[in-house]
Write an enzyme that holds these catalytic residues in place. Structure first.
Site, short mmCIF file in Angstrom:
data_model
loop_
_atom_site.label_atom_id
_atom_site.label_comp_id
_atom_site.label_asym_id
_atom_site.label_seq_id
_atom_site.Cartn_x
_atom_site.Cartn_y
_atom_site.Cartn_z
N ARG A 147 0.85 -1.19 0.00
CA ARG A 147 0.00 0.00 0.00
C ARG A 147 0.88 1.23 0.00
O ARG A 147 1.82 1.32 0.81
CB ARG A 147 -0.91 -0.01 1.24
CG ARG A 147 -2.00 1.02 1.17
CD ARG A 147 -2.79 1.07 2.45
NE ARG A 147 -2.20 1.98 3.42
CZ ARG A 147 -2.84 2.46 4.49
NH1 ARG A 147 -4.08 2.09 4.72
NH2 ARG A 147 -2.23 3.28 5.32
N TYR A 159 -3.51 11.25 6.14
CA TYR A 159 -3.76 9.87 6.55
C TYR A 159 -2.70 8.94 5.97
O TYR A 159 -2.35 9.02 4.79
CB TYR A 159 -5.15 9.38 6.09
CG TYR A 159 -5.22 7.89 6.25
CD1 TYR A 159 -5.40 7.34 7.51
CD2 TYR A 159 -4.97 7.05 5.18
CE1 TYR A 159 -5.35 5.98 7.70
CE2 TYR A 159 -4.92 5.68 5.36
CZ TYR A 159 -5.11 5.15 6.62
OH TYR A 159 -5.02 3.81 6.81
N ASP A 210 -5.09 3.88 -0.14
CA ASP A 210 -6.26 4.09 0.73
C ASP A 210 -6.62 5.57 0.76
O ASP A 210 -5.82 6.39 1.22
CB ASP A 210 -5.92 3.59 2.15
CG ASP A 210 -7.14 3.52 3.06
OD1 ASP A 210 -8.20 4.06 2.69
OD2 ASP A 210 -7.01 2.92 4.15
N HIS A 212 -9.20 6.67 2.41
CA HIS A 212 -9.74 6.83 3.76
C HIS A 212 -10.98 7.72 3.78
O HIS A 212 -11.08 8.67 4.58
CB HIS A 212 -8.65 7.33 4.73
CG HIS A 212 -8.68 6.62 6.04
ND1 HIS A 212 -9.16 7.20 7.19
CD2 HIS A 212 -8.32 5.36 6.39
CE1 HIS A 212 -9.08 6.33 8.19
NE2 HIS A 212 -8.57 5.21 7.73
N GLU A 236 -8.80 2.07 -2.18
CA GLU A 236 -9.63 1.72 -1.01
C GLU A 236 -10.43 2.90 -0.50
O GLU A 236 -9.93 4.04 -0.47
CB GLU A 236 -8.68 1.23 0.10
CG GLU A 236 -9.39 0.88 1.39
CD GLU A 236 -8.43 0.45 2.47
OE1 GLU A 236 -7.29 0.05 2.14
OE2 GLU A 236 -8.80 0.51 3.65
N GLU A 262 -13.72 -1.81 5.68
CA GLU A 262 -13.14 -2.11 6.99
C GLU A 262 -14.08 -1.70 8.12
O GLU A 262 -13.96 -2.21 9.23
CB GLU A 262 -11.77 -1.45 7.15
CG GLU A 262 -11.82 0.06 7.19
CD GLU A 262 -10.46 0.71 7.14
OE1 GLU A 262 -9.56 0.16 6.50
OE2 GLU A 262 -10.31 1.79 7.73
N ARG A 283 -13.54 -5.47 2.52
CA ARG A 283 -12.50 -5.34 3.53
C ARG A 283 -12.95 -5.71 4.93
O ARG A 283 -12.24 -5.42 5.91
CB ARG A 283 -11.97 -3.90 3.54
CG ARG A 283 -11.41 -3.45 2.23
CD ARG A 283 -9.91 -3.29 2.22
NE ARG A 283 -9.41 -2.52 3.32
CZ ARG A 283 -8.40 -2.91 4.09
NH1 ARG A 283 -7.82 -4.07 3.89
NH2 ARG A 283 -7.97 -2.12 5.07
N GLU A 339 -4.45 -7.64 4.68
CA GLU A 339 -3.56 -6.57 5.17
C GLU A 339 -2.75 -7.10 6.34
O GLU A 339 -3.25 -7.86 7.17
CB GLU A 339 -4.41 -5.39 5.62
CG GLU A 339 -3.62 -4.16 6.02
CD GLU A 339 -4.53 -2.99 6.39
OE1 GLU A 339 -5.68 -3.22 6.83
OE2 GLU A 339 -4.09 -1.84 6.24
N TRP A 402 -12.14 11.59 8.74
CA TRP A 402 -10.74 11.16 8.93
C TRP A 402 -10.59 9.80 8.34
O TRP A 402 -10.13 9.31 7.53
CB TRP A 402 -10.36 11.10 10.41
CG TRP A 402 -8.92 10.69 10.52
CD1 TRP A 402 -7.81 11.47 10.29
CD2 TRP A 402 -8.41 9.38 10.85
NE1 TRP A 402 -6.66 10.72 10.44
CE2 TRP A 402 -7.00 9.45 10.77
CE3 TRP A 402 -9.01 8.16 11.17
CZ2 TRP A 402 -6.17 8.33 11.02
CZ3 TRP A 402 -8.21 7.07 11.42
CH2 TRP A 402 -6.79 7.16 11.35
C1 GCO Z 1 -6.36 0.57 6.84
C2 GCO Z 1 -7.20 1.40 7.74
C3 GCO Z 1 -6.58 1.77 9.05
C4 GCO Z 1 -7.63 2.39 9.97
C5 GCO Z 1 -7.31 2.12 11.39
C6 GCO Z 1 -8.41 2.58 12.27
O1 GCO Z 1 -6.76 0.44 5.70
O2 GCO Z 1 -5.36 0.02 7.27
O3 GCO Z 1 -7.78 2.45 7.06
O4 GCO Z 1 -5.48 2.57 8.92
O5 GCO Z 1 -7.71 3.75 9.79
O6 GCO Z 1 -7.05 0.77 11.53
O7 GCO Z 1 -9.15 1.51 12.65
MG MG Z 2 -8.37 1.56 5.23
#
Ligand code: GCO
Ligand code: MG
Length: 402
Positions: A147, A159, A210, A212, A236, A262, A283, A339, A402
């Site tokens: 990543r 991020y 990502d 985010h 992502e 996620e 995810r 991951e 965030w």
């Molecule tokens: C990722 C995630 C993490 C989350 C974190 C908060 O893809 O690895 O986005 O970075 O932000 O685990 O739970």
């Molecule tokens: Mg993520």
């Protein structure tokens, strides 16, 4: 075989983890991860107050029935707190069933579908030069999927990027830190980062990124299009996923594969994304999506629609979750990627485990059960510390994702 004891253990060997340990009347133990980063105590008290009293005396071999009992029995369905609590019970019961059968859990799930679980690591740096060095380092370690996250000119931080290239998983202060974001600056910069990474490392390494949850659908469509020449394995969380139909717009415009989920807790969070084939990877992971029992249901639905797994696996989840995820990853037909960020030594000491990393893959334990445990004495030496994830604002101070 009845459940005789259930202990909820909160520990902070650098970051907070919540673990459920079940003990049967003949002394077999099982563990489940219940960590919901930034909201740990909510799950711990849900377990302690509302679940543990229902578990004592229940048959430990009735995994499905216990899942349904906790899900339907709460009346209030879904949500991260409820589903993480159910996940912990479910995972611990699979661990117990494996130990009783004398088999690693992946054997109970149908056995191996592959030799190992291909994982991706995180390369990140504030500058492109630093990022290229981090990429080279990860390739040396054996990762074949990486990543890529890079600083954005004009933004103090963003991020996924740390000053020293360490995996970015903020442990956070009790009151959330605040960062500042500009989608315009980000969208201008990211394609040039991938151009440099591809020209330096060639076509073979799998690249991921990502977002985010920070873009709108039309911005995400533009980014996906701009990244097409660099053949990402996935982009992502380009947008927040509450509006599942919003992904239609992204899909109409780009062939860059999408990975989402996620933060998903149940199959209902991704039913439309999957059945309309709006994403390529889901995810969701064991701890936040109702344990092995429910996550397998999500992956089975995904399989029908050519969607593969790509389970979340950062260090915000405990080694118990990772161990459980590996048993599913190695057994399902539609595995994509897992991951993986190594935990710290202090965390590994609290959670002894026997999964191992070799040649870009993780290998699940061959021990009966999940092959992971918690050292309760050591855990007690690391008391809980309140910690929150950051919040994010636009340059005009508007609160953003965030
Ligand atoms: C990722 C995630 C993490 C989350 C974190 C908060 O893809 O690895 O986005 O970075 O932000 O685990 O739970
Ligand atoms: Mg993520």
């Amino acid at each position: 075989m009845k459940i005789a004891d259930a202990r909820v253990i909160v520990t902070c060997p650098g970051r907070n983890f919540v673990t459920l340990k079940l003990v049967t009347d003949d002394g077999v133990t099982g563990v489940g991860d219940a960590t919901l980063v930034g909201r740990e105590i909510a799950v711990a008290s849900y377990l302690t107050e509302h679940v543990v009293p229902l578990l004592i005396g229940r048959e430990a071999d009735r995994i499905e029935d216990t899942w349904q009992y906790l899900y339907r029995g709460a009346y209030w369905r879904r949500g991260p707190v409820t589903m993480s609590a159910i996940a912990a019970v479910d995972t611990a019961l699979w661990d117990i069933k494996g130990k009783v059968a004398g088999l690693p859990v992946y054997q109970l799930l149908g056995g191996r579908s592959r030799d190992g679980v291909t994982v991706y690591g995180h390369a990140n740096a504030p500058t492109v030069d630093g990022l290229l060095a981090e990429m080279a380092h990860h390739l040396d370690l054996g990762y074949r999927a990486i990543r890529v996250q890079c600083g954005v000119p004009g933004l103090a931080d963003t991020y996924g990027v740390t000053q020293d290239g360490a995996a970015h998983e903020p442990t956070g202060a009790a009151v959330p830190a605040e960062t500042v974001w500009s989608s315009e600056r980000y969208l201008t910069h990211v394609p040039s980062v991938f151009a440099q990474v591809r020209s330096e490392f060639g076509p073979e390494v799998k690249l991921l990124h990502d977002v985010h949850h920070r873009l709108t659908p039309i911005e995400a469509a533009r980014l996906g299009k701009a990244l097409e020449p660099y053949a990402l394995t996935w982009l992502e969380d380009p947008v927040p996923a509450e509006l599942q139909e919003g992904f239609r717009l992204i899909r109409q415009h780009t062939t860059t594969p999408l990975a989402v989920g996620e933060v998903f807790n149940t199959v209902w969070d991704c039913q439309q994304l999957i059945t309309e084939q709006l994403i390529d990877y889901v995810r969701a992971t064991v701890v936040h999506a109702g344990g092995i029992t429910h996550l397998r249901r999500i992956f089975d639905l995904a399989h029908l629609y050519h969607v593969r797994s790509g389970s979340h696996g950062t260090t915000t989840l405990s080694p118990v979750c990772l161990a459980a995820a590996l048993h599913l990853d190695v057994s399902i037909p539609n595995f994509g990627l897992q991951e993986y960020l190594p935990h710290t030594e202090a965390t590994d000491a609290v959670f002894p485990h026997s999964y191992r990393f070799a040649d870009g893959c993780l290998h699940p334990s061959e021990e009966p059960g999940l092959g992971v445990d918690i050292d309760e004495e050591l855990a007690a030496r690391h008391p809980y510390r309140p910690a929150s994830l950051p919040v994010n604002r636009l340059e005009d101070c508007t609160l953003h994702n965030w």
